[in-house]
Design a protein around this motif. Structure first.
Motif, PDB file in Angstrom:
ATOM      1  N   GLU A 146       4.431  -0.186   8.479  1.00  0.00           N
ATOM      2  CA  GLU A 146       2.960  -0.249   8.551  1.00  0.00           C
ATOM      3  C   GLU A 146       2.411  -1.324   7.626  1.00  0.00           C
ATOM      4  OE1 GLU A 146       1.744   4.349   9.586  1.00  0.00           O
ATOM      5  OE2 GLU A 146       2.473   3.883   7.593  1.00  0.00           O
ATOM      6  N   ARG A 157       5.893  -8.906   4.933  1.00  0.00           N
ATOM      7  CA  ARG A 157       4.471  -8.784   5.229  1.00  0.00           C
ATOM      8  C   ARG A 157       3.776 -10.140   5.139  1.00  0.00           C
ATOM      9  NH1 ARG A 157       0.917  -5.568   1.145  1.00  0.00           N
ATOM     10  NH2 ARG A 157       1.369  -7.479   0.011  1.00  0.00           N
ATOM     11  N   LEU A 165       0.853  -1.184   0.000  1.00  0.00           N
ATOM     12  CA  LEU A 165       0.000   0.000   0.000  1.00  0.00           C
ATOM     13  C   LEU A 165       0.892   1.237   0.000  1.00  0.00           C
ATOM     14  CD1 LEU A 165      -2.771  -0.947   2.600  1.00  0.00           C
ATOM     15  CD2 LEU A 165      -2.578  -1.570   0.198  1.00  0.00           C
ATOM     16  N   PRO A 166       0.881   2.009  -1.059  1.00  0.00           N
ATOM     17  CA  PRO A 166       1.821   3.120  -1.198  1.00  0.00           C
ATOM     18  C   PRO A 166       1.593   4.239  -0.177  1.00  0.00           C
ATOM     19  CG  PRO A 166       0.227   3.163  -2.982  1.00  0.00           C
ATOM     20  CD  PRO A 166       0.006   1.886  -2.243  1.00  0.00           C
ATOM     21  N   GLU A 167       0.407   4.257   0.451  1.00  0.00           N
ATOM     22  CA  GLU A 167       0.121   5.320   1.422  1.00  0.00           C
ATOM     23  C   GLU A 167       0.812   5.071   2.758  1.00  0.00           C
ATOM     24  OE1 GLU A 167      -2.162   3.564  -0.153  1.00  0.00           O
ATOM     25  OE2 GLU A 167      -3.360   4.932  -1.378  1.00  0.00           O
ATOM     26  N   PHE A 168       1.346   3.842   2.934  1.00  0.00           N
ATOM     27  CA  PHE A 168       1.882   3.480   4.245  1.00  0.00           C
ATOM     28  C   PHE A 168       3.386   3.231   4.170  1.00  0.00           C
ATOM     29  CE2 PHE A 168      -2.588   2.577   4.438  1.00  0.00           C
ATOM     30  CZ  PHE A 168      -2.950   2.871   5.737  1.00  0.00           C
ATOM     31  N   MET A 197      -2.734  -6.583  12.054  1.00  0.00           N
ATOM     32  CA  MET A 197      -3.832  -5.737  12.539  1.00  0.00           C
ATOM     33  C   MET A 197      -5.172  -6.303  12.086  1.00  0.00           C
ATOM     34  SD  MET A 197      -2.219  -1.943  12.143  1.00  0.00           S
ATOM     35  CE  MET A 197      -3.660  -1.096  12.731  1.00  0.00           C
ATOM     36  N   ILE A 198      -5.190  -6.901  10.893  1.00  0.00           N
ATOM     37  CA  ILE A 198      -6.425  -7.562  10.457  1.00  0.00           C
ATOM     38  C   ILE A 198      -6.729  -8.733  11.393  1.00  0.00           C
ATOM     39  CG2 ILE A 198      -7.465  -8.949   8.605  1.00  0.00           C
ATOM     40  CD1 ILE A 198      -5.881  -7.225   6.617  1.00  0.00           C
ATOM     41  N   LEU A 243      -8.433  -0.411  12.280  1.00  0.00           N
ATOM     42  CA  LEU A 243      -7.648  -0.497  11.048  1.00  0.00           C
ATOM     43  C   LEU A 243      -8.369   0.254   9.928  1.00  0.00           C
ATOM     44  CD1 LEU A 243      -5.206  -1.656   9.600  1.00  0.00           C
ATOM     45  CD2 LEU A 243      -6.571  -3.669   9.056  1.00  0.00           C
ATOM     46  N   GLN A 288      -5.255  -1.271  -3.730  1.00  0.00           N
ATOM     47  CA  GLN A 288      -5.077  -1.386  -2.284  1.00  0.00           C
ATOM     48  C   GLN A 288      -6.149  -2.284  -1.671  1.00  0.00           C
ATOM     49  OE1 GLN A 288      -4.562   1.243  -4.135  1.00  0.00           O
ATOM     50  NE2 GLN A 288      -3.350   2.827  -3.146  1.00  0.00           N
ATOM     51  N   ILE A 320       0.072  -4.651   8.741  1.00  0.00           N
ATOM     52  CA  ILE A 320      -1.356  -4.692   8.397  1.00  0.00           C
ATOM     53  C   ILE A 320      -1.985  -6.094   8.560  1.00  0.00           C
ATOM     54  CG2 ILE A 320      -2.974  -4.511   6.435  1.00  0.00           C
ATOM     55  CD1 ILE A 320      -1.633  -1.850   5.767  1.00  0.00           C
ATOM     56  N   PRO A 321      -1.357  -7.170   8.059  1.00  0.00           N
ATOM     57  CA  PRO A 321      -1.997  -8.480   8.261  1.00  0.00           C
ATOM     58  C   PRO A 321      -2.214  -8.816   9.738  1.00  0.00           C
ATOM     59  CG  PRO A 321      -0.255  -8.646   6.642  1.00  0.00           C
ATOM     60  CD  PRO A 321      -0.137  -7.281   7.243  1.00  0.00           C
ATOM     61  N   SER A 349      -3.215  11.059   2.190  1.00  0.00           N
ATOM     62  CA  SER A 349      -2.185  10.819   1.186  1.00  0.00           C
ATOM     63  C   SER A 349      -2.525  11.496  -0.134  1.00  0.00           C
ATOM     64  CB  SER A 349      -1.970   9.326   0.974  1.00  0.00           C
ATOM     65  OG  SER A 349      -3.111   8.783   0.361  1.00  0.00           O
ATOM     66  N   ARG A 401      -5.584   7.570   6.258  1.00  0.00           N
ATOM     67  CA  ARG A 401      -4.376   7.617   5.427  1.00  0.00           C
ATOM     68  C   ARG A 401      -4.731   7.848   3.965  1.00  0.00           C
ATOM     69  NH1 ARG A 401       0.811   5.915   6.726  1.00  0.00           N
ATOM     70  NH2 ARG A 401       0.112   6.191   8.855  1.00  0.00           N
TER      71      ARG A 401
END
Ligand SMILES: Nc1ncnc2c1ncn2[C@@H]1O[C@H](COP(=O)(O)OP(=O)(O)OP(=O)(O)O)[C@@H](O)[C@H]1O
Ligand SMILES: [Mg+2]
Lengths: 230, 384
Positions: free
Chosen positions: A105, A158, A98-101, A112-113, B2, B284, A109-110, B13, B9
């Motif tokens: 992060e 990840r 995910l380019p935003e993170f 956190m899921i 999440l 995403q 993510i996995p 972004s 984000r």
């Protein structure tokens, strides 16, 4: 030894408009726990399709997939999501972070899921994975600030954060030079040995295949050869 | 958590796009609040100028001699109710005022000055002279005084319908802002008026203001039941001001329609922009789904985005609306410092608009949330 993934009589037919194309023909395969397998074949032979079906991202037109003793046909979307999250790690050809993170992060993510929050243990594991990947210095960078090889290794970290039983990688070295590609192979070996993770790697790269214990060749949607090298 | 984190984000972004959405929402909300407040202020000032110096409920006699008999008991009884803010019993009658050769028809209002003043605010409208203190002193409306060319201290002769003449002294003039009053009213002492028209000790009307103008009809009906007196007639301002009420209602409906249209267009705009972001973020979302995120949590990402955009957009919108209002006030205030419209800032309206905006933004998020459910991760992963 127990099998962790079993494909029983898997067919895959794509229907576009009124045209039906059969991509996989009666595939029967079984993968042992902790094994390391490569799947090779020419472009369009059905390798990615097979991998998506093994990873429950796609469903077979006929036949069934058993993952870790669980038949997947009857499971609903949420159950499949949980299964993927906790049992399978994916590495795709085009890294798909995910380019935003940031790298960290993305890796978290996995988990956190899975757990909704991040605990100390997970952070330690993430640090360790970054260490193994040789990415400790860049782990807080935004994805867009990393090189292709670094992104690919982040994607592997990840895929491993939830300590999955299975890691499915589709051409993980496809975009990389030989040095980076060798590096990823040795990382796979290390992880395979250290965590007992089952590896299934789809690849064009025969050098990658040489690192694996078993090489399956697919041609036109059928298994052409299945060679155990140990 | 999440989902919220990802929503935030995604928004931060792409700052430019987010800023534009927020700008769009806030401009729309500010127009909505501005128009709402302005129309409401206009209504309040209209009602105020029409009803500010008028009784909400008036009791008159239904008898032939137009007088109310037990008026002292009636006023005492009504005065005990909490809803009654002011009550005034007056002896009224039509007459002629003579000054030199000029004769004008007038309405004599025989007041107990202090109680009447709490309804009509005569002392506030007094612009020349002083209040009438002793028995034979009167006040007059501005236009009437001009017609008769009077100045404070002048004497004027009042002729009653029976032909009798009374000479009274004008001590001051008032302007109540209503031309029919300014043209005809003569404010006199109640007992002078009673004598003049031969009412004895009786009055002809009881005027009442209540603590809620818009419930005057309900209150009037209650009085009817409580007093249960066939000799009196109870009327409220709504019966006498149907056209004003219709005007107010028309304004209220058009204001509501403007607000609904704005809200709908905001919701459509947010929904379509967020629908585009589902496409922008399909990679995403595909990868999140491959990693095992549940559909519900993916949908939440877009609901949160709508919600967050709504919250921020609505806050900025309220700020913009207050700014707009401020500049409107300073633009329309005349040199003498009197604003054209007395702007009344209704915080309830602002909060209500804010909540509606946030709700509709969140609801707008449902559309992209639904689209995100249909997204199949394999399609994204295949595309590369
Ligand atoms: N959604 C789809 N609809 C129709 N046909 C499809 C679809 N996805 C894949 N195919 C077809 O299925 C066949 C197998 O595709 P797949 O991606 O599995 O091949 P691959 O072995 O992974 O090839 P490559 O090495 O180029 O990645 C191809 O002929 C492809 O055109
Ligand atoms: Mg492929």
């Amino acid at each position: 030894m127990d099998s962790i993934i079993e494909l029983i009589g898997v067919d895959k037919i794509y229907t576009v408009g009124s045209v039906e194309t059969q991509v996989l023909f009666d595939i029967n395969l079984s993968f042992e726990k902790g094994s390391c397998t490569s799947i090779i074949g020419t472009s369009g032979s059905g390798k990615s399709t097979l991998m998506h079906i093994m990873g429950t991202l796609d469903t077979p037109t006929a036949g069934s997939v058993v993952i870790d003793g669980q038949k997947t046909d009857g499971l609903d979307g949420n159950a499949l999501a949980v299964l993927r999250n906790q049992t399978i790690g994916f590495v795709f050809q085009f890294h798909y972070l995910l380019p935003e993170f940031s790298a960290m992060e993305n890796v978290l993510i996995p988990s956190m899921i899975k757990n909704r929050k991040v605990d100390r243990q997970t952070l330690d594991r993430a640090d360790k994975l970054f260490d193994m990947m040789g990415l400790s210095a860049v782990k807080h960078y935004l994805i867009t600030k990393m090189s292709g090889g670094q992104q690919q290794r982040t994607a592997i970290a990840r895929a491993l954060i939830n300590n999955p039983k299975i890691l499915l990688a589709d051409e993980p070295t496809g975009n990389l030079d030989s040095e980076n590609s060798d590096r990823i192979c040795s990382i796979f070996r290390n992880i395979n040995q250290e965590f007992g993770t089952t590896f299934i790697v789809v690849t064009h790269d025969t050098r990658v295949a040489e690192h694996t214990d078993r090489v399956i060749t697919i041609k036109d949607g059928k298994i052409e050869s299945d060679i155990n090298r140990i | 958590m999440l989902s919220l984190k990802i929503a935030l984000r995604f928004l931060t972004s792409n700052k430019l796009q987010t800023a534009f959405i927020i700008l769009g929402i806030s401009v729309a909300i500010s127009v909505q609040i501005f128009v709402g407040l302005l129309i409401e202020s206009l209504q309040i000032s209209l009602v105020d100028s029409t009803m500010g110096n008028a009784p909400h409920i008036t009791i008159t006699s239904s008898r032939d001699d137009i007088t109310i008999r037990r008026w002292e008991q009636l006023t005492a009884q009504l005065d005990r109710y909490n809803v009654v803010k002011a009550i005034s019993a007056s002896a009224n009658g039509n007459a002629y005022a003579k000054k030199g050769s000029t004769i004008k028809p007038v309405l004599i209002r025989g007041f107990d000055f202090d109680s009447a003043d709490r309804i009509y605010h005569i002392s506030e409208g007094l612009y020349n002279g002083r209040i009438n203190k002793s028995r034979n002193e009167i006040l007059m409306g501005k236009d009437l005084a001009q017609d008769l060319e009077l100045k404070p201290g002048d004497s004027v002769t009042i002729s009653a319908p029976d032909g009798s003449n009374t000479t009274l002294k004008v001590t001051g003039f008032f302007d109540l802002g209503i031309s029919s009053i300014n043209k005809t009213w003569v404010v006199a002492n109640r007992d002078v008026a009673q004598d003049m028209f031969g009412y004895g000790s009786r009055v002809t009307s009881i005027d009442i203001t209540t603590n809620n103008l818009f419930y005057a009809d309900v209150i009037a009906n209650l009085f009817k039941i409580m007093l249960n007196d066939n000799d009196i007639r109870i009327e409220n301002w709504k019966q006498l001001n149907q056209s004003l009420l219709r005007g107010l209602e028309g304004q209220r409906i058009s204001s509501a329609m403007i607000q609904v249209v704005i809200i709908i267009s905001v919701a459509i705009a947010i929904a379509s922009i967020l629908a585009i972001t589902v496409l922008q973020k399909s990679r995403q979302i595909g990868i999140l789904k491959a990693m095992g995120i549940k559909n519900r949590d993916v949908a939440l990402i877009f609901l949160y985005q709508g919600f967050l955009l709504g919250i921020v957009g609505a806050i900025v919108g309220v700020g913009l609306a207050l700014g707009l209002l401020q500049s409107f006030i300073s633009f329309t205030t005349s040199d003498s410092g009197v604003p054209v419209v007395d702007v009344y800032i209704d915080y309830f309206l602002i909060i209500r608009s804010w909540i509606i905006a946030v709700l509709s933004a969140t609801i707008a998020g449902l559309v992209p949330a639904r689209n995100s459910l249909k997204l199949n991760p394999v399609d994204v992963i295949r595309e590369g």
